[in-house]
Design a protein around this motif. Structure first.
Motif, PDB file in Angstrom:
ATOM      1  N   TRP A   1       0.866  -1.178   0.000  1.00 44.06           N
ATOM      2  CA  TRP A   1       0.000   0.000   0.000  1.00 44.06           C
ATOM      3  C   TRP A   1       0.906   1.233   0.000  1.00 44.06           C
ATOM      4  CZ3 TRP A   1      -5.331   0.213  -0.235  1.00 44.06           C
ATOM      5  CH2 TRP A   1      -5.877   1.487  -0.100  1.00 44.06           C
ATOM      6  N   TYR A   2       0.891   1.984  -1.091  1.00 46.81           N
ATOM      7  CA  TYR A   2       1.763   3.149  -1.176  1.00 46.81           C
ATOM      8  C   TYR A   2       1.024   4.405  -0.747  1.00 46.81           C
ATOM      9  CZ  TYR A   2       4.655   0.036  -3.884  1.00 46.81           C
ATOM     10  OH  TYR A   2       5.428  -1.025  -4.278  1.00 46.81           O
ATOM     11  N   GLN A   3       1.666   5.218   0.050  1.00 49.02           N
ATOM     12  CA  GLN A   3       1.094   6.521   0.365  1.00 49.02           C
ATOM     13  C   GLN A   3       2.204   7.559   0.426  1.00 49.02           C
ATOM     14  OE1 GLN A   3      -1.064   5.928   3.954  1.00 49.02           O
ATOM     15  NE2 GLN A   3       0.698   5.266   5.126  1.00 49.02           N
ATOM     16  N   VAL A   4       1.828   8.825   0.340  1.00 47.90           N
ATOM     17  CA  VAL A   4       2.842   9.877   0.328  1.00 47.90           C
ATOM     18  C   VAL A   4       2.571  10.834   1.485  1.00 47.90           C
ATOM     19  CG1 VAL A   4       3.813  11.801  -0.977  1.00 47.90           C
ATOM     20  CG2 VAL A   4       3.149   9.713  -2.163  1.00 47.90           C
ATOM     21  N   GLU A   5       3.545  10.905   2.372  1.00 50.11           N
ATOM     22  CA  GLU A   5       3.410  11.792   3.531  1.00 50.11           C
ATOM     23  C   GLU A   5       3.434  13.252   3.070  1.00 50.11           C
ATOM     24  OE1 GLU A   5       5.959  12.712   7.451  1.00 50.11           O
ATOM     25  OE2 GLU A   5       6.267  10.746   6.534  1.00 50.11           O
ATOM     26  N   LYS A   6       2.539  14.056   3.641  1.00 50.57           N
ATOM     27  CA  LYS A   6       2.485  15.464   3.208  1.00 50.57           C
ATOM     28  C   LYS A   6       3.721  16.234   3.649  1.00 50.57           C
ATOM     29  CE  LYS A   6      -2.436  16.104   2.889  1.00 50.57           C
ATOM     30  NZ  LYS A   6      -3.634  16.818   3.262  1.00 50.57           N
ATOM     31  N   GLN A   7       4.191  17.095   2.750  1.00 47.55           N
ATOM     32  CA  GLN A   7       5.320  17.979   3.073  1.00 47.55           C
ATOM     33  C   GLN A   7       5.038  19.333   2.446  1.00 47.55           C
ATOM     34  OE1 GLN A   7       8.727  15.990   1.466  1.00 47.55           O
ATOM     35  NE2 GLN A   7       9.487  15.489   3.497  1.00 47.55           N
ATOM     36  N   GLY A   8       5.550  20.378   3.067  1.00 43.78           N
ATOM     37  CA  GLY A   8       5.404  21.709   2.482  1.00 43.78           C
ATOM     38  C   GLY A   8       4.037  22.309   2.742  1.00 43.78           C
ATOM     39  N   ALA A   9       3.677  23.293   1.917  1.00 43.56           N
ATOM     40  CA  ALA A   9       2.480  24.105   2.180  1.00 43.56           C
ATOM     41  C   ALA A   9       1.191  23.468   1.685  1.00 43.56           C
ATOM     42  CB  ALA A   9       2.667  25.469   1.531  1.00 43.56           C
ATOM     43  N   GLY A  10       1.277  22.338   0.990  1.00 44.69           N
ATOM     44  CA  GLY A  10       0.072  21.674   0.510  1.00 44.69           C
ATOM     45  C   GLY A  10       0.448  20.540  -0.420  1.00 44.69           C
TER      46      GLY A  10
END
Ligand SMILES: Nc1nc2c(ncn2[C@@H]2O[C@H](COP(=O)(O)OP(=O)(O)OP(=O)(O)O)[C@@H](O)[C@H]2O)c(=O)[nH]1
Ligand SMILES: [Mg+2]
Length: 321
Positions: free
Chosen positions: A73-82
């Motif tokens: 299960w791939y997910q992308v952790e949020k980074q930055g302003a959005g």
């Protein structure tokens, strides 16, 4: 073997040979394909890499059919302003857009199903960074985690291929999303996902007509843009639109007695107040805040503001506790 392969090719090839997992092998093959110089001398090698990729993809599809929907299960952790997540059918131009808008090294190719895993890039916008997520194409057999990526995004950026029927693409995407309870229009069942519609490859097709068609069918619910990786003005517009649609403000803080420095802003949702900014910086700040002083180019030059004062983009705050 052609002579002029860059040294990194051999490093990646070693990783490819040592990889055990077919998905991992596929990632290395994609990297190899993006590393090799594209000319006549490497045509045979390019074809060989593509054949190997095709075989692995076929094996993966077979495995998936026998194993069911399990797997990574791939997910992308949020980074930055959005976080902006791209959505589109195969070969629509998603990766090309990510590669020109960010620092990401993603593979772009003139055949479908090039992207197999999420790719992440940061787009620099003035003094902030916005995360852009490249995704594998949406299709009938798309992995369930792809919808997890869409669901996590602050904004979905549809990339429609302007050289093909855009209404057909839009409807396929909209249907697939709603089947997974992701809604891009007002709906009784839940939140509405903010969506920007980009009609890509506008240097190649009649995208102005395509946008007119989209507008006549779907009205002004969405922001529509034409985009081309070879037309900088369209890229500037898409960057500005992404920033506007994120609905964020940048706030600078200064210590008492220090000068104003507009370098690293705190990013907050539009409509945030002085107390929201204080809380963002430190919980204790929120508890102990008495008032703040405000500077901006709209008439404030250090006047006292109360906790509920609504902030504007580029306000400078000095907290008094
Ligand atoms: N002329 C032109 N070609 C483009 C543009 N954007 C993408 N392309 C071409 O379209 C093809 C597909 O581009 P990709 O970015 O790999 O497409 P994708 O949507 O990532 O494809 P998948 O990973 O298979 O989903 C490539 O040959 C690109 O060079 C554009 O703005 N103008
Ligand atoms: Mg791609």
């Amino acid at each position: 073997m052609p002579a002029n392969l860059p040294p990194q090719y051999f490093d990646v090839e070693k990783q490819y040979r040592e990889a055990k997992d077919p998905e991992e092998k596929l990632v290395y093959l994609q990297q190899l394909l993006s590393i090799i110089p594209k000319h006549k001398g490497t045509e045979k090698l390019q074809a060989d890499l593509k054949t190997r990729m095709k075989k692995i993809k076929e094996t993966l599809v077979k495995q998936k059919k026998t194993k069911g929907s399990g797997g990574t299960w791939y997910q992308v952790e949020k980074q930055g302003a959005g976080q902006i997540v791209l959505v589109g059918l195969p070969n629509s131009g998603k990766s090309a857009l990510v590669s020109v808008m960010t620092n990401a090294n993603v593979e772009v190719a003139d055949y479908p199903f090039t992207t197999q895993l999420p790719g992440v890039g940061m787009m620099e916008y003035q003094n902030i960074k916005i995360q852009i997520v490249d995704t594998p194409p949406l299709h009938a057999d798309a992995p369930p985690w792809l919808f997890g990526l869409y669901r996590n995004g602050d904004i979905l950026l549809f990339v429609l291929d302007g050289t093909h029927d855009v209404i057909e693409q839009f409807d396929m995407i909209r249907t697939a999303l709603s089947e997974h309870n992701i809604y891009i229009e007002k709906h009784e069942y839940g939140d509405v996902k903010k969506t920007i519609i980009a009609v890509a490859k506008c240097d190649q097709g009649k995208t102005e007509t395509a946008i007119q068609k989209l507008k006549s069918v779907y009205g002004d619910t969405f922001v529509y843009l034409q985009v081309s990786i070879v037309q900088d003005s369209t890229l500037t517009r898409i960057r500005d639109t992404i920033y506007q649609e994120l609905n964020i403000i940048r706030i600078y803080t200064k210590k008492i007695g220090q000068s104003i420095q507009k370098q690293e802003p705190v990013v907050l949702p539009r409509g945030s107040t002085v107390i929201d900014a204080a809380e963002h910086i430190h919980k204790d700040f929120k508890k102990n805040l008495k008032f703040a002083r405000l500077w901006n180019d709209k008439g404030y030059s250090g006047q006292r503001v109360e906790k509920q004062h609504i902030l504007a983009d580029e306000d400078v705050l000095e907290f008094h506790i």
